[in-house]
Design a protein around this motif. Structure first.
Motif, mmCIF file in Angstrom:
data_model
loop_
_atom_site.group_PDB
_atom_site.id
_atom_site.type_symbol
_atom_site.label_atom_id
_atom_site.label_comp_id
_atom_site.label_asym_id
_atom_site.label_seq_id
_atom_site.Cartn_x
_atom_site.Cartn_y
_atom_site.Cartn_z
ATOM 1 N N ALA A 1 0.841 -1.202 0.000
ATOM 2 C CA ALA A 1 0.000 0.000 0.000
ATOM 3 C C ALA A 1 0.873 1.247 0.000
ATOM 4 C CB ALA A 1 -0.912 0.002 1.224
ATOM 5 N N GLY A 2 0.420 2.245 -0.711
ATOM 6 C CA GLY A 2 1.113 3.523 -0.734
ATOM 7 C C GLY A 2 2.289 3.609 -1.687
ATOM 8 N N THR A 3 2.462 2.608 -2.547
ATOM 9 C CA THR A 3 3.602 2.637 -3.472
ATOM 10 C C THR A 3 3.199 2.990 -4.899
ATOM 11 O OG1 THR A 3 3.487 0.263 -3.942
ATOM 12 C CG2 THR A 3 4.905 0.965 -2.090
ATOM 13 N N ALA A 4 1.987 3.487 -5.093
ATOM 14 C CA ALA A 4 1.528 3.852 -6.437
ATOM 15 C C ALA A 4 2.026 5.255 -6.781
ATOM 16 C CB ALA A 4 0.010 3.778 -6.528
ATOM 17 N N ALA A 5 3.335 5.353 -6.978
ATOM 18 C CA ALA A 5 3.981 6.615 -7.339
ATOM 19 C C ALA A 5 5.158 6.307 -8.254
ATOM 20 C CB ALA A 5 4.470 7.348 -6.091
ATOM 21 N N LEU A 6 5.395 7.163 -9.214
ATOM 22 C CA LEU A 6 6.479 6.928 -10.171
ATOM 23 C C LEU A 6 7.834 6.799 -9.485
ATOM 24 C CD1 LEU A 6 5.487 9.331 -13.096
ATOM 25 C CD2 LEU A 6 4.954 6.901 -12.808
ATOM 26 N N SER A 7 8.033 7.525 -8.409
ATOM 27 C CA SER A 7 9.322 7.502 -7.715
ATOM 28 C C SER A 7 9.633 6.141 -7.088
ATOM 29 C CB SER A 7 9.363 8.585 -6.634
ATOM 30 O OG SER A 7 8.347 8.343 -5.665
ATOM 31 N N GLU A 8 8.644 5.288 -6.950
ATOM 32 C CA GLU A 8 8.826 3.978 -6.321
ATOM 33 C C GLU A 8 9.227 2.876 -7.302
ATOM 34 O OE1 GLU A 8 8.408 3.222 -2.988
ATOM 35 O OE2 GLU A 8 8.074 5.348 -2.554
ATOM 36 N N TRP A 9 9.141 3.147 -8.621
ATOM 37 C CA TRP A 9 9.292 2.103 -9.617
ATOM 38 C C TRP A 9 10.167 2.560 -10.771
ATOM 39 C CZ3 TRP A 9 7.544 -2.410 -7.985
ATOM 40 C CH2 TRP A 9 6.616 -2.397 -6.951
ATOM 41 N N PRO A 10 10.707 1.612 -11.548
ATOM 42 C CA PRO A 10 11.513 1.989 -12.715
ATOM 43 C C PRO A 10 10.702 2.817 -13.721
ATOM 44 C CG PRO A 10 11.825 -0.331 -12.193
ATOM 45 C CD PRO A 10 10.692 0.163 -11.330
ATOM 46 N N VAL A 11 11.382 3.719 -14.393
ATOM 47 C CA VAL A 11 10.746 4.616 -15.366
ATOM 48 C C VAL A 11 10.017 3.837 -16.461
ATOM 49 C CG1 VAL A 11 11.331 6.233 -17.232
ATOM 50 C CG2 VAL A 11 12.237 6.582 -14.937
ATOM 51 N N ALA A 12 10.509 2.679 -16.830
ATOM 52 C CA ALA A 12 9.929 1.911 -17.939
ATOM 53 C C ALA A 12 8.581 1.278 -17.597
ATOM 54 C CB ALA A 12 10.897 0.817 -18.371
ATOM 55 N N ASP A 13 8.249 1.166 -16.311
ATOM 56 C CA ASP A 13 7.012 0.499 -15.927
ATOM 57 C C ASP A 13 5.790 1.234 -16.478
ATOM 58 O OD1 ASP A 13 8.555 -1.321 -14.588
ATOM 59 O OD2 ASP A 13 7.699 -0.949 -12.611
ATOM 60 N N GLY A 14 4.733 0.478 -16.767
ATOM 61 C CA GLY A 14 3.478 1.039 -17.257
ATOM 62 C C GLY A 14 2.422 1.058 -16.168
ATOM 63 N N TRP A 15 1.433 1.932 -16.321
ATOM 64 C CA TRP A 15 0.402 2.109 -15.304
ATOM 65 C C TRP A 15 -0.992 2.140 -15.914
ATOM 66 C CZ3 TRP A 15 1.544 2.453 -10.114
ATOM 67 C CH2 TRP A 15 2.906 2.582 -9.787
ATOM 68 N N VAL A 16 -1.908 1.426 -15.288
ATOM 69 C CA VAL A 16 -3.337 1.531 -15.564
ATOM 70 C C VAL A 16 -3.957 1.985 -14.244
ATOM 71 C CG1 VAL A 16 -5.450 0.332 -16.199
ATOM 72 C CG2 VAL A 16 -3.288 -0.267 -17.309
ATOM 73 N N CYS A 17 -4.653 3.130 -14.294
ATOM 74 C CA CYS A 17 -5.097 3.805 -13.075
ATOM 75 C C CYS A 17 -6.617 3.940 -13.078
ATOM 76 C CB CYS A 17 -4.432 5.170 -12.985
ATOM 77 S SG CYS A 17 -2.638 5.073 -13.223
ATOM 78 N N ASN A 18 -7.270 3.325 -12.097
ATOM 79 C CA ASN A 18 -8.726 3.253 -12.033
ATOM 80 C C ASN A 18 -9.259 3.929 -10.774
ATOM 81 O OD1 ASN A 18 -8.838 1.497 -14.342
ATOM 82 N ND2 ASN A 18 -8.111 -0.126 -13.005
ATOM 83 N N VAL A 19 -10.573 4.220 -10.804
ATOM 84 C CA VAL A 19 -11.217 4.812 -9.632
ATOM 85 C C VAL A 19 -12.512 4.081 -9.294
ATOM 86 C CG1 VAL A 19 -10.249 7.121 -9.924
ATOM 87 C CG2 VAL A 19 -12.413 6.564 -11.007
ATOM 88 N N LEU A 20 -12.807 4.056 -8.003
ATOM 89 C CA LEU A 20 -14.100 3.603 -7.500
ATOM 90 C C LEU A 20 -14.893 4.857 -7.168
ATOM 91 C CD1 LEU A 20 -12.944 0.876 -4.943
ATOM 92 C CD2 LEU A 20 -13.787 0.498 -7.263
ATOM 93 N N VAL A 21 -16.011 5.047 -7.857
ATOM 94 C CA VAL A 21 -16.892 6.193 -7.603
ATOM 95 C C VAL A 21 -18.217 5.628 -7.123
ATOM 96 C CG1 VAL A 21 -18.009 8.224 -8.588
ATOM 97 C CG2 VAL A 21 -15.801 7.487 -9.468
ATOM 98 N N ARG A 22 -18.638 6.053 -5.949
ATOM 99 C CA ARG A 22 -19.869 5.522 -5.357
ATOM 100 C C ARG A 22 -20.912 6.625 -5.186
ATOM 101 N NH1 ARG A 22 -18.219 0.507 -3.461
ATOM 102 N NH2 ARG A 22 -16.023 0.379 -2.947
ATOM 103 N N ARG A 23 -22.148 6.221 -5.343
ATOM 104 C CA ARG A 23 -23.300 7.041 -4.974
ATOM 105 C C ARG A 23 -24.128 6.167 -4.046
ATOM 106 N NH1 ARG A 23 -25.127 10.251 -10.532
ATOM 107 N NH2 ARG A 23 -23.242 11.561 -10.619
ATOM 108 N N GLY A 24 -24.019 6.460 -2.761
ATOM 109 C CA GLY A 24 -24.674 5.606 -1.771
ATOM 110 C C GLY A 24 -24.061 4.229 -1.809
ATOM 111 N N ASP A 25 -24.904 3.200 -1.989
ATOM 112 C CA ASP A 25 -24.403 1.824 -2.021
ATOM 113 C C ASP A 25 -24.146 1.338 -3.440
ATOM 114 O OD1 ASP A 25 -27.031 1.614 -2.895
ATOM 115 O OD2 ASP A 25 -27.442 -0.238 -1.777
ATOM 116 N N ARG A 26 -24.090 2.261 -4.394
ATOM 117 C CA ARG A 26 -23.905 1.897 -5.801
ATOM 118 C C ARG A 26 -22.543 2.364 -6.316
ATOM 119 N NH1 ARG A 26 -28.732 0.260 -8.169
ATOM 120 N NH2 ARG A 26 -30.464 0.400 -6.730
#
Length: 157
Positions: A18-43
């Motif tokens: 946890a907490g390592t989702a930052a470019l400074s933590e990984w080699p420059v060549a690594d790729g990233w897919v970045c997602n979000v959880l958006v909730r409205r109430g229980d949905r």
């Protein structure tokens, strides 16, 4: 025949600390897919990927690949706005998995998911051609949908 093997979960993946989702933590060549959880109430907001595209007809979270030099958190918010028109602030990192490049490249692909809080929880979702539909789904509905493999893993379904 179309090769759909890239639609499946990679054979080897690992949960990252946890907490390592930052470019400074990984080699420059690594790729990233970045997602979000958006909730409205229980949905939870999920988007159906367009037929014929990557993960076609599967339900996915808002998100996508980061741009070169873009921090994962910034990419997650940018992708949310690009794909849905929604604006949000970013919350906690929920999950971070990585796997070797499935095409044999000498780098890892990271899939990171953040919580997001909408700035206007009455805003309409405005989709691009990348997605054919959206749904504010309950946990029960999510369990019945054909979810992209990484979504099921994050949600524990």
């Amino acid at each position: 025949m179309i090769d759909d093997s890239h639609h499946d979960e990679p054979a080897t993946s690992r949960r990252e600390p946890a907490g390592t989702a930052a470019l400074s933590e990984w080699p420059v060549a690594d790729g990233w897919v970045c997602n979000v959880l958006v909730r409205r109430g229980d949905r939870l907001l999920v988007l159906r990927r367009a037929t014929g595209g990557y993960l076609g007809d599967q339900w996915d979270l808002p998100g996508g690949k980061s741009e070169r030099g873009e921090e994962p958190a910034d990419a997650a918010l940018r992708e949310l706005t690009e794909e849905t028109g929604l604006k949000a602030t970013l919350g906690a990192e929920v999950a971070h998995w990585s796997n070797p490049d499935t095409k044999g490249g000498d780098f890892r692909y990271h899939i990171v998911t953040f919580e997001a809080v909408e700035l206007d929880d009455a805003a309409d979702v405005a989709l691009t051609r990348e997605h054919s539909d959206h749904l504010w789904a309950t946990r029960e509905q999510l369990a019945e949908l054909p979810l992209a493999w990484h979504v099921g893993r994050v949600l524990g379904l």
